[in-house]
Write a protein that holds these residues in place. Structure first.
Motif, PDB file in Angstrom:
ATOM      1  N   LEU A  95      19.190  56.701  22.502  1.00  0.00           N
ATOM      2  CA  LEU A  95      17.860  57.191  22.139  1.00  0.00           C
ATOM      3  C   LEU A  95      17.022  56.038  21.618  1.00  0.00           C
ATOM      4  O   LEU A  95      17.528  55.118  20.970  1.00  0.00           O
ATOM      5  CB  LEU A  95      17.965  58.287  21.063  1.00  0.00           C
ATOM      6  N   GLU A  96      15.716  56.104  21.891  1.00  0.00           N
ATOM      7  CA  GLU A  96      14.815  55.064  21.399  1.00  0.00           C
ATOM      8  C   GLU A  96      14.521  55.242  19.922  1.00  0.00           C
ATOM      9  O   GLU A  96      14.318  54.271  19.193  1.00  0.00           O
ATOM     10  CB  GLU A  96      13.503  55.085  22.194  1.00  0.00           C
ATOM     11  N   CYS A 114      17.945  68.922  23.076  1.00  0.00           N
ATOM     12  CA  CYS A 114      16.900  67.984  23.485  1.00  0.00           C
ATOM     13  C   CYS A 114      16.148  67.484  22.260  1.00  0.00           C
ATOM     14  O   CYS A 114      16.235  68.054  21.172  1.00  0.00           O
ATOM     15  CB  CYS A 114      15.931  68.655  24.465  1.00  0.00           C
ATOM     16  N   ASN A 142      19.913  62.866  30.224  1.00  0.00           N
ATOM     17  CA  ASN A 142      18.567  62.379  30.575  1.00  0.00           C
ATOM     18  C   ASN A 142      18.239  62.649  32.040  1.00  0.00           C
ATOM     19  O   ASN A 142      17.624  61.829  32.724  1.00  0.00           O
ATOM     20  CB  ASN A 142      18.429  60.885  30.276  1.00  0.00           C
ATOM     21  N   GLY A 143      18.662  63.801  32.544  1.00  0.00           N
ATOM     22  CA  GLY A 143      18.349  64.209  33.909  1.00  0.00           C
ATOM     23  C   GLY A 143      19.293  63.688  34.965  1.00  0.00           C
ATOM     24  O   GLY A 143      19.170  64.066  36.138  1.00  0.00           O
ATOM     25  N   LYS A 144      20.263  62.813  34.590  1.00  0.00           N
ATOM     26  CA  LYS A 144      21.192  62.250  35.567  1.00  0.00           C
ATOM     27  C   LYS A 144      22.550  62.937  35.440  1.00  0.00           C
ATOM     28  O   LYS A 144      23.079  63.098  34.345  1.00  0.00           O
ATOM     29  CB  LYS A 144      21.349  60.744  35.342  1.00  0.00           C
ATOM     30  N   GLN A 163      17.536  69.748  32.634  1.00  0.00           N
ATOM     31  CA  GLN A 163      18.033  68.577  33.360  1.00  0.00           C
ATOM     32  C   GLN A 163      16.894  67.575  33.496  1.00  0.00           C
ATOM     33  O   GLN A 163      16.335  67.357  34.578  1.00  0.00           O
ATOM     34  CB  GLN A 163      18.587  69.006  34.725  1.00  0.00           C
ATOM     35  N   ARG A 164      16.547  66.973  32.362  1.00  0.00           N
ATOM     36  CA  ARG A 164      15.377  66.078  32.301  1.00  0.00           C
ATOM     37  C   ARG A 164      15.642  64.980  31.283  1.00  0.00           C
ATOM     38  O   ARG A 164      16.694  64.916  30.646  1.00  0.00           O
ATOM     39  CB  ARG A 164      14.140  66.874  31.898  1.00  0.00           C
ATOM     40  N   ASP A 165      14.668  64.119  31.130  1.00  0.00           N
ATOM     41  CA  ASP A 165      14.752  63.027  30.163  1.00  0.00           C
ATOM     42  C   ASP A 165      14.765  63.586  28.735  1.00  0.00           C
ATOM     43  O   ASP A 165      14.243  64.671  28.464  1.00  0.00           O
ATOM     44  CB  ASP A 165      13.563  62.073  30.356  1.00  0.00           C
ATOM     45  N   ARG A 166      15.414  62.847  27.817  1.00  0.00           N
ATOM     46  CA  ARG A 166      15.479  63.192  26.385  1.00  0.00           C
ATOM     47  C   ARG A 166      16.220  64.507  26.150  1.00  0.00           C
ATOM     48  O   ARG A 166      15.910  65.256  25.227  1.00  0.00           O
ATOM     49  CB  ARG A 166      14.073  63.262  25.784  1.00  0.00           C
ATOM     50  N   TRP A 196      24.998  58.850  24.060  1.00  0.00           N
ATOM     51  CA  TRP A 196      23.619  59.172  24.442  1.00  0.00           C
ATOM     52  C   TRP A 196      22.707  58.185  23.728  1.00  0.00           C
ATOM     53  O   TRP A 196      22.662  58.160  22.491  1.00  0.00           O
ATOM     54  CB  TRP A 196      23.309  60.619  24.041  1.00  0.00           C
ATOM     55  N   GLN A 224       8.311  70.719  25.977  1.00  0.00           N
ATOM     56  CA  GLN A 224       8.073  70.326  27.365  1.00  0.00           C
ATOM     57  C   GLN A 224       8.133  71.544  28.280  1.00  0.00           C
ATOM     58  O   GLN A 224       8.993  72.411  28.132  1.00  0.00           O
ATOM     59  CB  GLN A 224       9.117  69.296  27.816  1.00  0.00           C
TER      60      GLN A 224
END
Length: 440
Positions: free
Chosen positions: A417-418, A336, A363-365, A347-350, A415, A341
């Motif tokens: 990423l911003e 991650c 990203n949780g999906k 199983q989440r964002d980022r 993947w 967090q």
């Protein structure tokens, strides 16, 4: 005129610099040549010493074995002789006793014949009774020569031929070992060692890898791996410390190992991966590379993160499951962007992760592709590389090519990423106790 002088000065400086570089390169090559000569002479000296030592020990052992065999055979001769001579000695005693009696009887008889008439009757009567008592018609039996042992030694001259043939094929000398170390790659807290055969005629059944600290000249090599693979990750190495690695092989159907490869120096500048201490619900090993999900808390277990963002793109991150508990759909192993967090799963964002049932999340999906469910001994690997920059909402984003492997299957995806991520955290979460995971 000054321009020409400046040009000449510039050319002279460049020539001097080129000459210095040339001399430096030549000196490096001389150093390499000296190292090569040192290796040839040093290894030749070691080979001579090994041959002399081995054959000296072999000669002593052979002489000892021959002496022991000779002594055993002589002892057998002694035993046969002793057992065979005893009855002959007993028979000789009986015969000698009879000869003595006969001599005495003869003397008595001659004396009886010479005596006067007045004594003759008594003497002759006494002699006759004595002769009857001795039983002159009874003779002891003497064994025939065919019935007594005739000791002989049977010596097979073929032993010398067998020894000559065996000795002629005993030992060998080679200019280089059959296997050599091909590559040393630094990994967090370890070095990945790869080797290959350089003698194609050598049929290797097993390989043996050893290592030791380079600075400790008196330290002994330690076994790191014995098996059929041609690579092994040596863990628990101190960073920024040189280690020597060497490898040998064992041929099919053979018990002895081949000569060692030329030792290669390797090191790692990367600290070992560690789990974060102090997280409720987890117990860590002394090196903090093994985490055990325990039942010390009744609350939902949070994610256990790494102690630092120690995973870099281009490396391989491995989770090895050494014990299992009950599965849950929220169980996760992955990497991650941030390690702070709160939550009970990756199983989440980022974050990208794989569940213990083999489901992959980005990203949780959940993805449609799935990996095998993990069991005891399973290894889940993460490999990532930066592909290229991509436009994202009027500013540049980043794309990482991710490969997750488990068992004999892989899932590959991009993947997005911003922001760039030079290093990533890793983490795990298990709802039920009993799970134990090693990270490296």
């Amino acid at each position: 005129m000054s321009v020409e002088v400046d040009l000449l000065l510039q050319e002279a400086k460049e020539s001097i610099e080129a000459a210095q570089n040339y001399r430096s390169e030549l000196q490096q090559r001389l150093h390499g040549l000296n190292q090569a000569r040192k290796q040839v002479r040093g290894s030749s000296g070691q080979a001579r010493d090994a041959l002399r030592r081995h054959f000296t020990e072999l000669q002593a052992a052979t002489a000892r074995l021959l002496t022991e065999r000779l002594d055993a055979l002589l002892a057998e001769v002694d035993a046969i002789e002793a057992d065979s001579i005893k009855p002959l000695d007993d028979c000789q005693s009986v015969i000698e006793h009879g000869v003595g009696q006969a001599d005495e009887l003869l003397r008595d008889g001659e004396a009886a014949l010479r005596c006067g008439l007045g004594e003759k009757e008594d003497k002759l009567g006494s002699f006759t009774k004595k002769a009857l008592h001795i039983q002159l018609d009874s003779l002891p039996e003497v064994p025939a020569l065919a019935d007594v042992p005739s000791v002989s030694a049977q010596l097979d001259d073929s032993l010398l031929g067998l020894l000559r043939e065996g000795v002629s094929r005993h030992g060998s000398v080679s200019s280089r070992p059959p296997v050599q170390i091909e590559e040393l790659q630094e990994r967090p807290g370890g070095v990945l060692v790869r080797w290959c055969k350089v003698d194609e005629d050598f049929a290797a059944a097993d390989y043996r890898l050893q290592y030791r600290r380079s600075s400790s000249g008196g330290s002994q090599y330690e076994d790191a791996y014995i098996g059929r693979d041609c690579e092994f990750l040596v863990l628990h190495l101190d960073p920024h410390t040189d280690f020597l690695f060497r490898v040998c092989a064992r041929g099919e159907g053979r018990t002895e190992w081949s000569p060692w490869s030329v030792p290669q120096t390797g090191f790692t500048s990367l600290n070992a991966h560690e789990w974060r201490p102090g997280t409720d619900g987890y117990i860590l090993s002394s090196r903090r590379n093994i985490a055990l999900r325990n039942d010390s808390t009744h609350t939902r277990c949070p994610v256990l993160y790494s102690n630092a963002p120690s995973y870099y793109c281009g490396q391989t991150l491995t989770f090895k499951i050494t014990a299992v508990g009950l599965m849950d759909r929220l169980d996760s192993l992955g990497v991650c962007i941030d390690g702070d967090q709160q939550g009970a799963t990756l199983q989440r964002d980022r974050a990208v992760c794989v569940s213990t049932n083999g489901a992959v999340f980005v990203n949780g999906k959940e993805m449609t592709n799935q990996l095998p469910a993990v069991t005891v001994g399973s290894s889940v690997t993460f490999d990532m590389e930066l592909v290229h920059l991509i436009p994202h909402n009027n500013h540049d984003g980043f794309k990482l090519r991710v490969t997750i492997g488990s068992g004999n299957r892989e899932v590959v995806f991009d993947w997005l990423l911003e922001h760039t991520a030079d290093c990533l955290y890793f983490g795990c979460s298990f709802v039920h106790s009993g799970w134990k995971v090693l990270v490296f």
